[in-house]
Write an enzyme that holds these catalytic residues in place. Structure first.
Site, PDB file in Angstrom:
ATOM      1  N   GLU A   1     -13.716  17.176  18.052  1.00  0.00           N
ATOM      2  CA  GLU A   1     -13.294  17.210  16.645  1.00  0.00           C
ATOM      3  C   GLU A   1     -13.656  15.888  15.986  1.00  0.00           C
ATOM      4  O   GLU A   1     -13.874  14.891  16.675  1.00  0.00           O
ATOM      5  CB  GLU A   1     -11.762  17.353  16.557  1.00  0.00           C
ATOM      6  CG  GLU A   1     -11.246  18.645  17.107  1.00  0.00           C
ATOM      7  CD  GLU A   1      -9.721  18.652  17.221  1.00  0.00           C
ATOM      8  OE1 GLU A   1      -9.059  17.814  16.590  1.00  0.00           O
ATOM      9  OE2 GLU A   1      -9.213  19.510  17.959  1.00  0.00           O
TER      10      GLU A   1
ATOM     11  N   LYS B   1     -12.756  12.501  14.041  1.00  0.00           N
ATOM     12  CA  LYS B   1     -11.575  11.630  14.010  1.00  0.00           C
ATOM     13  C   LYS B   1     -11.405  11.149  12.572  1.00  0.00           C
ATOM     14  O   LYS B   1     -12.138  10.269  12.105  1.00  0.00           O
ATOM     15  CB  LYS B   1     -11.767  10.455  14.973  1.00  0.00           C
ATOM     16  CG  LYS B   1     -10.527   9.604  15.114  1.00  0.00           C
ATOM     17  CD  LYS B   1     -10.690   8.619  16.254  1.00  0.00           C
ATOM     18  CE  LYS B   1      -9.429   7.810  16.493  1.00  0.00           C
ATOM     19  NZ  LYS B   1      -8.846   7.189  15.350  1.00  0.00           N
TER      20      LYS B   1
ATOM     21  N   ASP C   1     -10.112   9.380   9.322  1.00  0.00           N
ATOM     22  CA  ASP C   1      -9.569   8.033   9.159  1.00  0.00           C
ATOM     23  C   ASP C   1      -8.552   8.040   8.026  1.00  0.00           C
ATOM     24  O   ASP C   1      -8.879   7.815   6.867  1.00  0.00           O
ATOM     25  CB  ASP C   1     -10.728   7.070   8.855  1.00  0.00           C
ATOM     26  CG  ASP C   1     -10.324   5.642   9.112  1.00  0.00           C
ATOM     27  OD1 ASP C   1      -9.227   5.419   9.658  1.00  0.00           O
ATOM     28  OD2 ASP C   1     -11.101   4.741   8.770  1.00  0.00           O
TER      29      ASP C   1
ATOM     30  N   TYR D   1      -4.525  18.992  13.205  1.00  0.00           N
ATOM     31  CA  TYR D   1      -5.326  19.000  14.436  1.00  0.00           C
ATOM     32  C   TYR D   1      -4.544  19.144  15.731  1.00  0.00           C
ATOM     33  O   TYR D   1      -5.114  19.077  16.810  1.00  0.00           O
ATOM     34  CB  TYR D   1      -6.188  17.751  14.515  1.00  0.00           C
ATOM     35  CG  TYR D   1      -5.444  16.445  14.286  1.00  0.00           C
ATOM     36  CD1 TYR D   1      -4.398  16.044  15.109  1.00  0.00           C
ATOM     37  CD2 TYR D   1      -5.812  15.598  13.240  1.00  0.00           C
ATOM     38  CE1 TYR D   1      -3.735  14.861  14.903  1.00  0.00           C
ATOM     39  CE2 TYR D   1      -5.152  14.403  13.032  1.00  0.00           C
ATOM     40  CZ  TYR D   1      -4.112  14.048  13.864  1.00  0.00           C
ATOM     41  OH  TYR D   1      -3.457  12.877  13.648  1.00  0.00           O
TER      42      TYR D   1
ATOM     43  N   LYS E   1     -15.132   5.896  19.310  1.00  0.00           N
ATOM     44  CA  LYS E   1     -15.206   5.244  17.995  1.00  0.00           C
ATOM     45  C   LYS E   1     -16.660   4.901  17.692  1.00  0.00           C
ATOM     46  O   LYS E   1     -17.353   4.321  18.546  1.00  0.00           O
ATOM     47  CB  LYS E   1     -14.377   3.958  18.006  1.00  0.00           C
ATOM     48  CG  LYS E   1     -12.900   4.192  18.273  1.00  0.00           C
ATOM     49  CD  LYS E   1     -12.123   4.370  17.015  1.00  0.00           C
ATOM     50  CE  LYS E   1     -11.768   3.026  16.459  1.00  0.00           C
ATOM     51  NZ  LYS E   1     -10.655   3.005  15.577  1.00  0.00           N
TER      52      LYS E   1
ATOM     53  N   CYS F   1     -11.814 -29.699  -2.758  1.00  0.00           N
ATOM     54  CA  CYS F   1     -11.588 -28.370  -3.342  1.00  0.00           C
ATOM     55  C   CYS F   1     -12.669 -28.074  -4.375  1.00  0.00           C
ATOM     56  O   CYS F   1     -12.846 -28.862  -5.319  1.00  0.00           O
ATOM     57  CB  CYS F   1     -10.208 -28.330  -3.991  1.00  0.00           C
ATOM     58  SG  CYS F   1      -9.932 -26.805  -4.911  1.00  0.00           S
TER      59      CYS F   1
ATOM     60  N   CYS G   1     -10.926 -27.836  -8.053  1.00  0.00           N
ATOM     61  CA  CYS G   1     -10.289 -28.939  -8.779  1.00  0.00           C
ATOM     62  C   CYS G   1     -10.648 -30.314  -8.235  1.00  0.00           C
ATOM     63  O   CYS G   1     -10.201 -31.323  -8.769  1.00  0.00           O
ATOM     64  CB  CYS G   1      -8.772 -28.746  -8.790  1.00  0.00           C
ATOM     65  SG  CYS G   1      -8.024 -28.989  -7.177  1.00  0.00           S
TER      66      CYS G   1
ATOM     67  N   CYS H   1      -5.978 -26.679  -0.365  1.00  0.00           N
ATOM     68  CA  CYS H   1      -6.030 -27.609  -1.486  1.00  0.00           C
ATOM     69  C   CYS H   1      -4.570 -27.926  -1.833  1.00  0.00           C
ATOM     70  O   CYS H   1      -3.797 -27.011  -2.112  1.00  0.00           O
ATOM     71  CB  CYS H   1      -6.736 -26.963  -2.683  1.00  0.00           C
ATOM     72  SG  CYS H   1      -6.419 -27.859  -4.209  1.00  0.00           S
TER      73      CYS H   1
ATOM     74  N   CYS I   1      -4.520 -26.530  -9.780  1.00  0.00           N
ATOM     75  CA  CYS I   1      -5.736 -25.876  -9.300  1.00  0.00           C
ATOM     76  C   CYS I   1      -5.721 -24.412  -9.780  1.00  0.00           C
ATOM     77  O   CYS I   1      -4.786 -23.663  -9.465  1.00  0.00           O
ATOM     78  CB  CYS I   1      -5.724 -25.973  -7.772  1.00  0.00           C
ATOM     79  SG  CYS I   1      -7.179 -25.283  -7.019  1.00  0.00           S
TER      80      CYS I   1
END
Ligand code: IVH
Length: 680
Positions: free
Chosen positions: A113, A115, A117, A224, A311, A405, A408, A423, A429
């Site tokens: 079958e 699978k 998701d 299922y 999978k 950063c 800023c 930061c 910022c």
């Protein structure tokens, strides 16, 4: 119309509309126009309103959603909802087949079958009617989401044909891909955060509190598995075919396979073909068909021995790294992002990939202009999983993590033991200011749901809101017609959006209404580091107002139950900044609550009795009931103990609470009994 006639029409229309729903949503073969369907549904709604006693328990009008649920009830599964063991290679499937043949004999047939998701769901039907729909949860207990599931048109509210008194079936609720993309586009336009993938949108939708909102989303469901131990069928395949006759949507993409080659062919076909489906699958499930053999094979602690999931591999592509950007998140955390030479991957063009943090860059030993391998997992943002060092340019520089950063210019900090760089300039910022604003309006804080991430961004970008106190200074004229430019996606043109009258009205209304929240919410909403919801409640209850809290010493703060040095230092540090005092003063001027409301005592009828309030009530909200308890001299406590005098229970009270109350012999009273206690 007399009642006899009404009954006749209601029964006829209900039956007819159920059949149309089935034809449309299960068989995908509608035999009526949408317009005619809606006319009939309206006629039925009208009659049900006039003769509510005649409404059938499986009326098609139920599909538009019932009453909202505050907390989903936790329910135990009759049979545990186990997961499947995963496999990723042909060899693992061969090993599974060998194991099965060794334990159950060589005469084996498998069912392959897809699978799906989505979100696993267990449905229970009693005397043919859908009575309970429960999510997987931890496999032993899940959330009762029945009212939301009833809105899913392809799930029968009443079974067709012959069925046992109690019937359980399991499946996967999913969000179709096209509709998922439409929903996300709308969310972006509305200034909301888009869902990362269809599975998240299915699970987010199932957990919505208002079934009427769920009804507007096109969730669907494939069934299922029938978990009963003594089945009247000899094979899984037969049981699915039977479920089909009961009215369930069973996938047509199922194959009976006699050997490993047929299984591998099915896997290969769907690995190639999955992009054609209008829903997402993440693999193939292989199940032993014979139910007696399934029982013989049994289960391990986590999964059945008679089934395995294969999978699909995340698709991988190779491309060149062009440059690395450093992005500043809402909390000040810095995320490195790779800019790539555009490459096709799983049906989309990938131009950027996340590099997560400095450690990952170091581990990859990444150099500029390297050829890198990119993978797309479930997430929407692909990631770099490796470097093809053979193609590295001889004089290329190593990628180094930024020291300042990019938003800023502040020097970054990295706390010991943490992987992220931060930061520290939290008030100036820009992304961090936006983060603070988003926290302030969030549901558990000031709950201004007419503003979302996108709208906050607009207000900030237009310079209308620089900190949370500016929200309360917004005016109609500033907002009406305010524009946001949505950048062009691959297929669409750049779009301009502007605030219309209704949006502006809702924003101003939401902001105004938020002023009624209590001190503890305001304190939490300020977003002081380490001051979560519970801490904010404890602090507000103890200090009663902001002045007392602000002037409290470290010792006075740590005297409070559960307040340690870290929280106390964070508070003292926060209040020591003049800009924070300015924000508090401005919010005070706007009328926000910075002191707890003194409870005016009405009576002493409850005379120091302690109550636990649990569930959903008909006449009052839980907060109102708690207030009434205090106003009448009683006390509210969070959890049940031998010292509790009463449990005030509404609908959907958790079963564990009920058990505990019964065990301790604490009286459970209803809302009306409580009302009598306080004099009606
Ligand atoms: S059978 C006893 N069949 O995959 C196990 N599961 O980790 C019964 N899933 O939790 C599950 N498609 O949510 C089965 N065709 C399918 C499925 C399927 C998706 C999900 C299910 C389960 C998870 C396995």
């Amino acid at each position: 119309m007399d009642i006899k006639k009404a009954k006749e029409i209601i029964n006829r229309l209900s039956k007819e509309l159920q059949e149309h729903n089935y034809n449309y949503y299960v068989l995908s073969m509608p035999t009526i126009s949408d317009f005619d369907f809606d006319q009939k549904l309206k006629e039925l709604e009208k009659l049900e309103l006039e003769f509510p006693e005649l409404k059938l328990p499986d009326s098609p009008t139920l599909r538009v959603g019932g009453e909202p649920t505050k907390d989903f009830k936790t329910v135990s599964h009759k049979y545990p909802m186990l997961s499947l063991s995963n496999s990723y290679s042909e060899q693992e499937i061969r090993d599974f087949d060998k194991r099965v043949r060794k334990l159950a004999g060589d005469e084996i047939e498998y069912v392959c079958e897809l699978k799906y998701d989505g979100v696993a769901i267990g449905l229970t039907y009693e005397n043919g009617f859908l009575t309970q729909a429960v999510t997987r949860g931890d496999g032993v207990q899940g959330d009762d989401v029945t009212n939301n599931v009833k809105t899913i048109r392809s799930i029968p509210l009443k079974l067709k044909g012959n069925h046992p008194d109690i019937f359980e079936i399991r499946g996967e609720i999913y969000f179709p891909i096209k509709e998922f993309n439409d929903l996300n586009l709308k969310r972006i336009e509305d200034g909301e955060q888009p869902f990362a993938n269809p599975r998240n949108s299915a699970s987010g939708t199932l957990k919505m509190q208002d079934p009427k909102e769920v009804a507007k989303r096109p969730l669907d469901c494939f069934l299922y598995f029938i978990p009963s131990q003594h089945s009247e069928f000899s094979t899984h395949y037969e049981s699915l075919k039977h479920a089909e006759t009961l009215g369930f949507k069973i996938s047509k993409n199922i194959a009976l396979c006699k050997n490993i080659d047929e299984i591998l062919e099915f896997i290969d076909d769907w690995d190639k073909g999955r992009s054609q489906l209008d829903y997402e699958i993440d693999g193939i499930v292989i199940k032993v068909n014979n139910l007696k053999k399934q029982r013989d094979l049994g289960f391990t602690a986590k999964s059945p021995r008679w089934a395995i999931a294969y999978k699909f591999k995340a698709e991988r592509a190779e491309t060149k790294l062009l440059s690395v950007d450093f992005q500043v998140g809402r909390t000040g955390a810095i995320t490195p992002v790779a800019n790539l030479n555009p490459v096709q991957l799983a049906g989309t063009t990938v131009k950027r990939a996340s590099l997560h943090n400095a450690d990952i860059i170091e581990k990859l030993n990444l150099h500029y202009h390297d050829f890198v391998f990119v993978e797309k997992g479930g997430e929407i943002i692909p990631k770099i999983v490796g470097v093809n060092t053979k193609l590295r340019e001889s004089n290329s520089d190593k990628v180094s993590f930024t020291k300042i950063c990019p938003e800023c210019g502040s020097s970054l900090v990295r706390n010991e033991g943490e992987s992220a760089h931060y930061c520290p300039n939290e008030d100036k910022c820009p992304p961090q200011i936006k983060g603070k604003l988003e926290h302030f309006i969030s549901r558990k804080a000031m709950n201004i749901d007419s503003l979302g991430e996108g709208k906050i961004e607009m207000l900030f970008d237009h310079g209308l809101v620089k900190d949370v106190s500016d929200l309360y200074k917004l005016e109609y004229e500033q907002l009406i017609g305010l524009e946001k430019i949505i950048p062009a996606t691959e297929s669409k043109k750049e779009k301009k959006l502007s605030f219309k009258e209704k949006t502006v009205y809702n924003i101003l209304k939401g902001v105004e209404e938020s002023k009624s929240h209590g001190f503890e919410k305001v304190l939490f909403a300020l977003g002081i580091r380490h001051i979560g919801e519970t801490v904010a409640k404890k602090l507000s209850a103890h200090f009663k107002n902001i002045e007392a809290l602000e002037n409290a010493s470290l010792d006075e703060l740590t005297e409070v139950d559960e307040i340690g040095d870290k929280i106390a230092e964070s508070l003292i540090g926060w209040f020591s900044k003049p800009e924070h005092k300015k924000i508090v003063n401005s919010l005070m001027d706007s009328g926000l609550n910075f002191a707890i409301a003194e409870i005016e005592t009405i009576s002493k009828l409850l005379d120091a009795k302690s109550f636990v309030v649990s569930g959903v009530f008909e006449n009052h909200s839980r907060e109102e009931l708690k207030k009434l308890i205090e106003q009448n001299g009683g006390k509210n406590i969070g959890s049940i103990s031998s010292k509790t005098n009463f449990i005030l229970a509404g609908e959907n009270m958790g079963p564990s609470k009920k058990q505990k109350a019964e065990k301790l012999g604490i009286p459970i009273i209803s809302e009306s009994e409580f009302e009598e206690m306080i004099g009606g």
